[in-house]
Enzyme design. Structure first.
Site: not given
Ligand code: BG6
Length: 493
Positions: A23, A188-189, A227, A251
């Site tokens: 990270l 929560d990104h 994904e 998410h």
């Molecule tokens: C993370 C998950 O929170 O989000 C991962 O742990 C996932 O498994 C990722 O691949 C997806 O994030 P993004 O920003 O690539 O859509």
């Protein structure tokens, strides 16, 4: 403008636990670099990167530059501005379980305060495996590193915040014994993504949408997070999580709350969070209708990929899901009767995250009495090519009276130019200025766990087996039946 923004930031030290982890390398160092480029770091600022590996300061510096070169959205240019980040960067080696390490760390931070005039303010960023969150918080408390008197200390916690409601409550209890709720920033990104931040503006700043945003005009909502990647060496984490805990609990539910919430009384953090919590409390699902899938072998992006059960650190007999599809309802006046279909999976044909608002069809009185008129669709594309796409009906030019669907497309990059800030830039910047709207409050986490716990509990109770789907597909056919049996279809990207 940006310069003025930086002046509003208090001096502080950012302490990153997990300095050599994925990270920090992929997201945090590049984000810091770009914040430095945009002059959005406090004038008096230092970074202390705490890692378990023994490394010289020079090597750690070199590694940070390498990760910036590899992952930054802008090119690394060793300019004067970049030097600012390098000169304030310190690497500190310690074992997270060695109490004496914290005493040494405290002395270092105090010394930096003297040297850089950072005034005792700290952001502790726990970019470590979840089992280390509680022990680190307890040590910070034991060593008097988070007194929150005359200066501020904040803690940033990555997901997963617990494994179920019970473990999340326990973790929260420990963290709360060190930090007050206002000092806790649960990441929560997805909330840092541009289009997600745009959701409230889209809804509450447009006369065109808000009056229609209810069960009178909206037929259903779809949320898809697809994904192409598999578990990418994270088998041991994923075996404990699965798609339900990894994506739905956080998410997906966060996005759902932003789509479904009532207008807050104002834009204050707590007013917005209050409305999000109400959505989570109104959310219903029939656990027996939730589809659980796991990828088998198949082809993704023209390459043959192995099945989930042959991935590194995955039990060959695993029943963990890499795909979930479900139908939920928000049982309140605005949304009663409107299904929210959600699906997420790994090893799908394309990577994209989008929300589709499907409006009700008009009665087939004037056009298409056989009811074939396409519904209006509002597609909010979170990634890639963040933007909004609106599909409506128009007459095809010509002498025949033919109606065709046409679309208006808005791309985020046309407003911002390319290279829009990454989620972690916005999130780090917000932590430093004490703005927590894009982070989750404890009760949001709690109700989100309650929602997924009922599904996990049902799966355990009747031993629901994950249905195998070929890698490179959109999950098992049951996910299509889920929506087709209601006379609807998944939107094709
Ligand atoms: C993370 C998950 O929170 O989000 C991962 O742990 C996932 O498994 C990722 O691949 C997806 O994030 P993004 O920003 O690539 O859509």
């Amino acid at each position: 403008m940006q310069r003025t923004q930086a002046l509003l930031l208090d001096p502080c030290i950012l302490v990153i636990f997990g300095a050599t982890g994925d990270l920090a390398r992929r997201k945090l160092y590049p984000a810091l670099y770009n914040l430095a480029q945009d002059q959005l770091l406090p004038d008096r600022f230092a970074v202390v990167a705490v890692g378990r590996q023994a490394k010289s300061h020079e090597d750690a510096n070199e590694d940070m530059i390498e990760s910036i070169k590899a992952f930054s959205r802008t090119e690394y240019t060793a300019s004067a501005k970049d030097q600012k980040l390098l000169t304030c960067f310190h690497y500190f080696q310690m074992d997270f379980y060695d109490s004496s390490g914290y005493a040494r760390l405290k002395s270092l931070l105090d010394a930096i305060d003297q040297q850089c005039k950072t005034q005792g303010n700290r952001v502790f960023f726990l970019a470590v495996a979840p089992e280390h969150f509680a022990p680190i918080a307890l040590e910070l408390k034991a060593h008097g590193m988070a007194p929150n008197r005359d200066s501020w200390q904040r803690v940033v916690i990555e997901k997963p915040f617990g494994h179920d409601l019970k473990s999340a409550q326990e973790l929260n209890g420990v963290i709360r014994s060190t930090f007050a709720e206002e000092q806790i920033y649960r990441i929560d990104h997805y909330l840092g993504k541009e289009m997600v931040q745009n959701l409230m503006v889209l809804r509450f700043a447009n006369t065109l949408f808000e009056p229609l945003w209810n069960n009178k005009y909206i037929d259903h909502v779809q949320i898809t997070f697809a994904e192409t990647v598999g578990v990418e060496g994270r088998g041991s984490y994923y075996e404990k999580a699965g798609a339900l805990r990894d994506m739905v609990q956080n998410h997906m539910l966060q996005l759902l709350t932003l789509i479904a919430m009532e207008p807050p009384v104002n834009l204050d953090t707590e007013s917005i969070r209050d409305e999000k919590v109400k959505v989570l409390r109104s959310l219903r699902v029939k656990p027996e209708g939730v589809i659980r899938g796991q990828y088998g072998p198949g082809v993704v992006n023209d390459s043959q990929v192995m099945p989930y059960n042959q991935e590194e650190r995955v039990d060959p007999n695993t029943n963990v899901e890499t795909f979930v599809a479900l139908k939920a309802h928000v049982e309140n006046f605005r949304w009663a009767g409107v299904p929210f279909y959600m699906r997420t999976g790994k090893r799908m044909p394309r990577k994209y995250s989008e929300i589709v608002i499907s409006f009700k069809k008009l009665p087939g009185v004037l056009y298409f009495k056989d009811e074939k008129l396409d519904p209006n669709l509002l597609v909010i594309r979170v990634q890639p090519d963040a933007g909004i796409f609106f599909k409506f009906n128009a007459k095809k030019p010509g002498t025949e009276h033919t109606i065709v669907p046409v679309s208006m497309d808005f791309s985020e990059s046309s407003l911002a130019g390319f290279n829009t800030p990454e989620a972690y830039e916005r999130l780090l910047y917000d932590v430093m200025r004490g703005e927590s709207t894009l982070f989750t409050r404890w009760d949001e986490v709690k109700y989100a766990w309650q929602f997924v716990d009922q599904i996990a509990k049902h799966w355990r109770a009747v031993n629901v087996r994950a249905i195998t789907y070929p890698a490179g597909s959109f999950g098992p056919p049951q996910a299509d039946f889920l929506i087709r049996s209601d006379g609807r279809e998944w939107h094709e990207y």
